[in-house]
Design a protein around this motif. Sequence first.
Motif, PDB file in Angstrom:
ATOM      1  N   SER A 452       0.801  -1.034   0.066  1.00 30.30           N
ATOM      2  CA  SER A 452       0.066  -0.062   0.019  1.00 30.30           C
ATOM      3  C   SER A 452       0.923   1.196   0.124  1.00 30.30           C
ATOM      4  O   SER A 452       1.858   1.121   0.752  1.00 30.30           O
ATOM      5  CB  SER A 452      -0.761   0.063   1.356  1.00 30.30           C
ATOM      6  OG  SER A 452      -1.823   1.080   1.277  1.00 30.30           O
ATOM      7  N   GLY A 453       0.697   1.953  -0.771  1.00 30.13           N
ATOM      8  CA  GLY A 453       1.522   3.491  -0.986  1.00 30.13           C
ATOM      9  C   GLY A 453       3.106   2.972  -1.424  1.00 30.13           C
ATOM     10  O   GLY A 453       3.787   3.808  -0.726  1.00 30.13           O
ATOM     11  N   GLY A 454       3.192   1.841  -2.060  1.00 30.06           N
ATOM     12  CA  GLY A 454       4.949   1.406  -2.008  1.00 30.06           C
ATOM     13  C   GLY A 454       5.420   0.641  -0.963  1.00 30.06           C
ATOM     14  O   GLY A 454       6.581   0.443  -1.025  1.00 30.06           O
ATOM     15  N   ARG A 455       4.625   0.775   0.055  1.00 32.03           N
ATOM     16  CA  ARG A 455       5.288  -0.283   1.223  1.00 32.03           C
ATOM     17  C   ARG A 455       4.616  -1.532   1.453  1.00 32.03           C
ATOM     18  O   ARG A 455       3.350  -1.576   1.200  1.00 32.03           O
ATOM     19  CB  ARG A 455       4.805   0.896   2.551  1.00 32.03           C
ATOM     20  CG  ARG A 455       5.919   1.779   2.739  1.00 32.03           C
ATOM     21  CD  ARG A 455       5.807   3.290   2.195  1.00 32.03           C
ATOM     22  NE  ARG A 455       6.936   4.262   2.685  1.00 32.03           N
ATOM     23  CZ  ARG A 455       7.031   5.101   1.831  1.00 32.03           C
ATOM     24  NH1 ARG A 455       6.388   5.245   0.685  1.00 32.03           N
ATOM     25  NH2 ARG A 455       8.410   5.928   1.997  1.00 32.03           N
ATOM     26  N   MET A 456       5.343  -2.270   1.906  1.00 33.54           N
ATOM     27  CA  MET A 456       4.849  -3.487   2.428  1.00 33.54           C
ATOM     28  C   MET A 456       3.798  -3.552   3.418  1.00 33.54           C
ATOM     29  O   MET A 456       4.382  -2.781   4.626  1.00 33.54           O
ATOM     30  CB  MET A 456       5.699  -4.823   2.416  1.00 33.54           C
ATOM     31  CG  MET A 456       5.264  -6.059   2.605  1.00 33.54           C
ATOM     32  SD  MET A 456       6.528  -7.369   2.784  1.00 33.54           S
ATOM     33  CE  MET A 456       7.376  -7.454   1.375  1.00 33.54           C
ATOM     34  N   VAL A 457       2.710  -4.013   3.616  1.00 30.91           N
ATOM     35  CA  VAL A 457       1.968  -3.884   4.965  1.00 30.91           C
ATOM     36  C   VAL A 457       1.472  -5.149   5.348  1.00 30.91           C
ATOM     37  O   VAL A 457       0.897  -5.190   6.369  1.00 30.91           O
ATOM     38  CB  VAL A 457       0.729  -2.794   4.699  1.00 30.91           C
ATOM     39  CG1 VAL A 457       1.216  -1.425   4.473  1.00 30.91           C
ATOM     40  CG2 VAL A 457      -0.170  -3.155   3.498  1.00 30.91           C
ATOM     41  N   GLY A 458       1.526  -6.311   4.361  1.00 29.94           N
ATOM     42  CA  GLY A 458       1.057  -7.447   4.971  1.00 29.94           C
ATOM     43  C   GLY A 458       1.469  -8.662   4.004  1.00 29.94           C
ATOM     44  O   GLY A 458       2.239  -8.120   3.247  1.00 29.94           O
ATOM     45  N   ALA A 459       1.553  -9.754   4.489  1.00 30.30           N
ATOM     46  CA  ALA A 459       2.034 -11.199   3.792  1.00 30.30           C
ATOM     47  C   ALA A 459       1.430 -12.174   4.227  1.00 30.30           C
ATOM     48  O   ALA A 459       1.113 -12.504   5.460  1.00 30.30           O
ATOM     49  CB  ALA A 459       3.477 -10.966   3.936  1.00 30.30           C
ATOM     50  N   PRO A 483      10.729   0.967  -6.327  1.00 31.56           N
ATOM     51  CA  PRO A 483      11.636   0.711  -7.303  1.00 31.56           C
ATOM     52  C   PRO A 483      11.891  -0.668  -7.577  1.00 31.56           C
ATOM     53  O   PRO A 483      12.630  -1.115  -8.580  1.00 31.56           O
ATOM     54  CB  PRO A 483      13.110   1.241  -6.619  1.00 31.56           C
ATOM     55  CG  PRO A 483      12.751   2.134  -5.624  1.00 31.56           C
ATOM     56  CD  PRO A 483      11.449   1.798  -5.010  1.00 31.56           C
ATOM     57  N   TYR A 484      11.505  -1.607  -6.672  1.00 34.35           N
ATOM     58  CA  TYR A 484      11.744  -3.264  -6.751  1.00 34.35           C
ATOM     59  C   TYR A 484      10.582  -3.739  -7.489  1.00 34.35           C
ATOM     60  O   TYR A 484      10.826  -4.760  -8.190  1.00 34.35           O
ATOM     61  CB  TYR A 484      11.784  -3.756  -5.537  1.00 34.35           C
ATOM     62  CG  TYR A 484      13.022  -3.287  -4.717  1.00 34.35           C
ATOM     63  CD1 TYR A 484      14.399  -3.530  -5.024  1.00 34.35           C
ATOM     64  CD2 TYR A 484      12.653  -2.014  -3.749  1.00 34.35           C
ATOM     65  CE1 TYR A 484      15.333  -2.649  -4.186  1.00 34.35           C
ATOM     66  CE2 TYR A 484      13.646  -1.601  -3.033  1.00 34.35           C
ATOM     67  CZ  TYR A 484      15.024  -1.858  -3.355  1.00 34.35           C
ATOM     68  OH  TYR A 484      15.981  -1.332  -2.789  1.00 34.35           O
ATOM     69  N   GLY A 485       9.229  -3.346  -7.586  1.00 32.65           N
ATOM     70  CA  GLY A 485       8.192  -3.712  -8.200  1.00 32.65           C
ATOM     71  C   GLY A 485       8.106  -5.219  -8.065  1.00 32.65           C
ATOM     72  O   GLY A 485       8.307  -5.778  -6.870  1.00 32.65           O
ATOM     73  N   GLU A 486       7.774  -5.875  -9.245  1.00 34.77           N
ATOM     74  CA  GLU A 486       7.335  -7.259  -9.059  1.00 34.77           C
ATOM     75  C   GLU A 486       8.526  -8.199  -8.749  1.00 34.77           C
ATOM     76  O   GLU A 486       8.565  -9.213  -8.426  1.00 34.77           O
ATOM     77  CB  GLU A 486       6.738  -8.038 -10.458  1.00 34.77           C
ATOM     78  CG  GLU A 486       5.294  -7.504 -10.303  1.00 34.77           C
ATOM     79  CD  GLU A 486       4.441  -8.365 -11.359  1.00 34.77           C
ATOM     80  OE1 GLU A 486       4.914  -9.418 -11.984  1.00 34.77           O
ATOM     81  OE2 GLU A 486       3.336  -8.127 -11.484  1.00 34.77           O
ATOM     82  N   GLU A 487       9.941  -7.295  -8.821  1.00 33.10           N
ATOM     83  CA  GLU A 487      11.091  -8.201  -8.389  1.00 33.10           C
ATOM     84  C   GLU A 487      11.326  -8.708  -6.996  1.00 33.10           C
ATOM     85  O   GLU A 487      12.025  -9.643  -6.882  1.00 33.10           O
ATOM     86  CB  GLU A 487      12.260  -7.256  -8.585  1.00 33.10           C
ATOM     87  CG  GLU A 487      12.565  -6.807 -10.187  1.00 33.10           C
ATOM     88  CD  GLU A 487      13.093  -8.296 -10.805  1.00 33.10           C
ATOM     89  OE1 GLU A 487      14.288  -8.610 -10.534  1.00 33.10           O
ATOM     90  OE2 GLU A 487      12.346  -8.798 -11.811  1.00 33.10           O
ATOM     91  N   LEU A 488      10.292  -8.046  -6.352  1.00 34.59           N
ATOM     92  CA  LEU A 488      10.324  -8.507  -5.066  1.00 34.59           C
ATOM     93  C   LEU A 488      10.087  -9.992  -4.497  1.00 34.59           C
ATOM     94  O   LEU A 488      10.529 -10.529  -3.822  1.00 34.59           O
ATOM     95  CB  LEU A 488       9.153  -7.724  -4.310  1.00 34.59           C
ATOM     96  CG  LEU A 488       9.236  -7.189  -2.689  1.00 34.59           C
ATOM     97  CD1 LEU A 488      10.376  -6.740  -2.533  1.00 34.59           C
ATOM     98  CD2 LEU A 488       7.885  -6.688  -2.316  1.00 34.59           C
ATOM     99  N   LEU A 489       9.250 -10.530  -5.602  1.00 25.07           N
ATOM    100  CA  LEU A 489       8.948 -11.746  -5.599  1.00 25.07           C
ATOM    101  C   LEU A 489       9.619 -12.872  -6.541  1.00 25.07           C
ATOM    102  O   LEU A 489       9.388 -13.769  -6.795  1.00 25.07           O
ATOM    103  CB  LEU A 489       7.374 -12.019  -5.583  1.00 25.07           C
ATOM    104  CG  LEU A 489       6.576 -11.437  -4.560  1.00 25.07           C
ATOM    105  CD1 LEU A 489       5.069 -12.105  -4.439  1.00 25.07           C
ATOM    106  CD2 LEU A 489       7.182 -12.034  -3.012  1.00 25.07           C
TER     107      LEU A 489
END
Length: 500
Positions: A452-459, A483-489
Amino acid sequence: MAERQEKTFKFVIVGGGIAGVTCVEQLTSQIPSGDVALITAGPHIKAVTNYKQVSKTLEEFDVEEKPSSVLEEKFPDLTVIHSAVKSLHTETHSVETADGRVFGYEKLCICSGGRPNLLMKENPYVLGIRDTDSAQEFQKHLCKAKRIVVVGNGGIALELVYEVEGCEVIWAVKDKAIGNTFFDAGAAQFLIPSLEADKPEVAAPCKRTRYTTEEPAPGASQTFTADRSSRGHGSGPTEPGSALGPDWHEGIALRGAQQVSRRVSVEYQCEVEKILTSEELLNSPQQTLRPESGSWPVYIQLTNGKTFGCDFVVSATGVVPNTEPFLHGNNFSVANDGGLQVDDHMMTSEPDVYAAGDVCTACWKHSPLWQQMRLWTQARQMGWYAGRCMAAEVLSEPIELDFCFELFSHITKFFNYKVVLLGKFNGQGLGPDQELLVRCTKGQEYVKVVVSGGRMVGAVLIGETDLEETFENLILNQMDLTPYGEELLNPNIDIEDYFD
Ligand code: FAD
């Protein structure tokens, strides 16, 4: 109040569950000669064992039911009183127990837990599962059963439908997907194949692919059958008195009367219309019973128009806070879910009365990444924090809301998969301002990140993902991940190294 007051304690804790026992332990460790009494309805208490702090906020432990003498031996200044509290008199600072005794308190903590929110009370064909006794009652009925209907979509229902063998299970859920309390439709689709497969014996190597999901239509049903005939499951040993912990069903043979394998049919988006005996059903004008259904002790009509005959119904539709004995004559603020409202010091609206665990509702301004769920972990954390708050009050020390309430975190097991839930894992309260990133490998892992808003808020992490610590840090530090977009996963990136 005509009764004679037996004794006044500095601290009285009501309830020998996780919250009450942890509160007692915390208080007695902070104020060793604290004059503490634990009043509890049953002969046993629940103790946390094998406690492990997995990461900053994640914790794992076992829950064991033990005789209360274990606590008394450990804390010689503790008095354990075995009787249920019948009434509370906040004006005189006293409680009356079912055996007619009256005890005074300077500070009281109510940890009386909850009871099953039964679909129908006093119907012998409707069972709830809460404590060891009710689990044994369930087992007694199950061993003679050919078909049961499980109603509910929370943790207990999830565990039951997976564990029950030798008995057909009709599972009625009010949502579009199973396990709605804990995860979304994608995770549900990931878990569903486990209902038709044998429990995995050996973990296969991880291979990641993308995965899409399809939701069942309203009123639709799905049937899953697992052929377990090749496995020697036997009836297994039964351990009477074993506690309902995170693995409460282990040691209890959850086996029905049929030789057949597991067979689960899910009825989606429906609730219970009526529960009827066979006579009532015959006299019912709109009976829509399936012709093959034979004769059953009880029938359940669902709002999707279907009627099922079964041996009994399991009502796994949540808990109601156990507040009754405490409310009469007092002025508690009670939350919409029936819990005693507590502030950020675990204090209720009545002076010198605290509450913790399933009986209370956290009414302070929550951290944006935390929500209350009635779970072991929160019962322990609240009991521990309530004990600290009570001690701080007596010692006139300042105390701030504990860090554990900063981020919701929970580790559990569903369908034999490790499940880690962090923060707003289901986008709770975020509305449209959320983006989901999902990575899934059928049978291996399901990873969902809520941004949310570019920040991870849950998983939601299902399987051995090894991502919990990194994701916990990313959620806690609220780093901008744009900046990481889908690269995160991206499975080819070692995310742990990446953010080191
Ligand atoms: P409880 O454990 O309910 O304890 C309440 C205590 O108060 C009891 O000792 C009771 O005897 C006593 N009491 C009640 N009324 C009175 C009275 N009037 N006077 C005196 N004493 C009284 N959570 C998880 O995190 N993971 C799981 O896997 C999980 N599985 C569960 C499975 C089942 C079948 C159930 C029913 C629950 C499960 N939960 C699980 C939820 C978890 O059990 C609760 O959140 C937790 O036990 C709450 O702890 P507590 O101390 O608040 O209440």
